[in-house]
Design an enzyme around this catalytic site. Sequence first.
Site, short mmCIF file in Angstrom:
data_model
loop_
_atom_site.label_atom_id
_atom_site.label_comp_id
_atom_site.label_asym_id
_atom_site.label_seq_id
_atom_site.Cartn_x
_atom_site.Cartn_y
_atom_site.Cartn_z
N HIS A 42 50.70 32.26 41.71
CA HIS A 42 50.16 30.99 41.20
C HIS A 42 49.31 31.25 39.96
O HIS A 42 48.96 32.39 39.66
CB HIS A 42 49.29 30.34 42.27
CG HIS A 42 48.07 31.16 42.61
ND1 HIS A 42 48.11 32.18 43.52
CD2 HIS A 42 46.81 31.16 42.10
CE1 HIS A 42 46.92 32.76 43.58
NE2 HIS A 42 46.10 32.15 42.72
N HIS A 124 46.43 33.10 33.84
CA HIS A 124 47.19 34.29 34.24
C HIS A 124 47.75 34.10 35.64
O HIS A 124 47.22 33.29 36.42
CB HIS A 124 46.30 35.54 34.21
CG HIS A 124 45.22 35.51 35.24
ND1 HIS A 124 44.04 34.83 35.05
CD2 HIS A 124 45.15 36.02 36.50
CE1 HIS A 124 43.29 34.94 36.13
NE2 HIS A 124 43.95 35.66 37.04
P1 ATP Z 1 40.97 38.28 48.25
O1 ATP Z 1 39.75 37.84 47.49
O2 ATP Z 1 40.80 38.17 49.73
O3 ATP Z 1 41.47 39.60 47.84
P2 ATP Z 1 42.34 36.32 46.66
O4 ATP Z 1 41.56 36.85 45.49
O5 ATP Z 1 43.80 36.08 46.49
O6 ATP Z 1 42.17 37.24 47.92
P3 ATP Z 1 40.45 34.23 46.56
O7 ATP Z 1 39.37 35.23 46.24
O8 ATP Z 1 40.13 33.15 47.52
O9 ATP Z 1 41.73 34.95 47.12
O10 ATP Z 1 40.91 33.60 45.18
C1 ATP Z 1 41.78 32.52 45.09
C2 ATP Z 1 42.21 32.36 43.65
O11 ATP Z 1 41.06 32.10 42.82
C3 ATP Z 1 42.84 33.61 43.04
O12 ATP Z 1 43.78 33.22 42.06
C4 ATP Z 1 41.68 34.31 42.38
O13 ATP Z 1 42.10 35.10 41.30
C5 ATP Z 1 40.87 33.14 41.89
N1 ATP Z 1 39.45 33.48 41.86
C6 ATP Z 1 38.75 34.09 42.84
N2 ATP Z 1 37.44 34.23 42.50
C7 ATP Z 1 37.32 33.71 41.26
C8 ATP Z 1 36.23 33.54 40.34
N3 ATP Z 1 35.01 33.95 40.64
N4 ATP Z 1 36.50 32.96 39.15
C9 ATP Z 1 37.73 32.54 38.84
N5 ATP Z 1 38.79 32.65 39.65
C10 ATP Z 1 38.60 33.23 40.85
#
Ligand code: ATP
Length: 176
Positions: A42, A124
């Site tokens: 996504h 991205h």
């Molecule tokens: P995990 O953190 O458990 O490894 P994940 O990164 O896929 O899994 P989330 O951290 O819930 O899951 O993130 C969901 C989405 O939001 C992902 O596309 C991630 O790159 C994005 N994301 C997470 N944290 C941030 C942030 N602080 N700023 C911008 N985008 C974020």
Amino acid sequence: MSTLRLFYALWPEPDLADTLSTWAAQAQPHSHGRPMRTETLHMTLAFLGSVEKEIADELIDATPYHRLQPGTVTLDRYGVFARPRILWAGPEQTPDSLQASHDGLWLWLSAFGFAPPTQPFRPHVTLLRNIERNDPPADAPPPVTWRYDRMVLVASESTDGGSRYRVVARSKPQPD
Ligand code: ATP
Ligand code: MG
């Protein structure tokens, strides 16, 4: 207080997700790391983090009515975020229309009490996690144009096997 970890994203149709999977596979011998599962690929538009259930319910109800201007974004390069050790696919240049949709989404979200990020928007699609080198592969596959007309609101839930995404609302598709 119960909360949901929420984000808004563009979600690719299955064909595009398959293509992006081949991007991940092509980069893997160079970057190593763990490919994202095809059905989880996504592009995040707005990461909200932990949201109280009451506000989450308001967002779920309102999301179908937020108008996302249809647009296209051409993914034409690999890139790396070194600190989180991610290899991604993205556009060389952020289209004005996508930037405007991102900005408009955050403006709309401000009515729910959310403040926009201070960091610039870097569109991205994460392809590989835990990569082992900081330079992306020199050559990307042929550019792929992503035509979108809606966004989804996703709950990110931690399970024994890692994070799992659950779509909780969708904006209504908009005609061109
Ligand atoms: P995990 O953190 O458990 O490894 P994940 O990164 O896929 O899994 P989330 O951290 O819930 O899951 O993130 C969901 C989405 O939001 C992902 O596309 C991630 O790159 C994005 N994301 C997470 N944290 C941030 C942030 N602080 N700023 C911008 N985008 C974020
Ligand atoms: Mg994360």
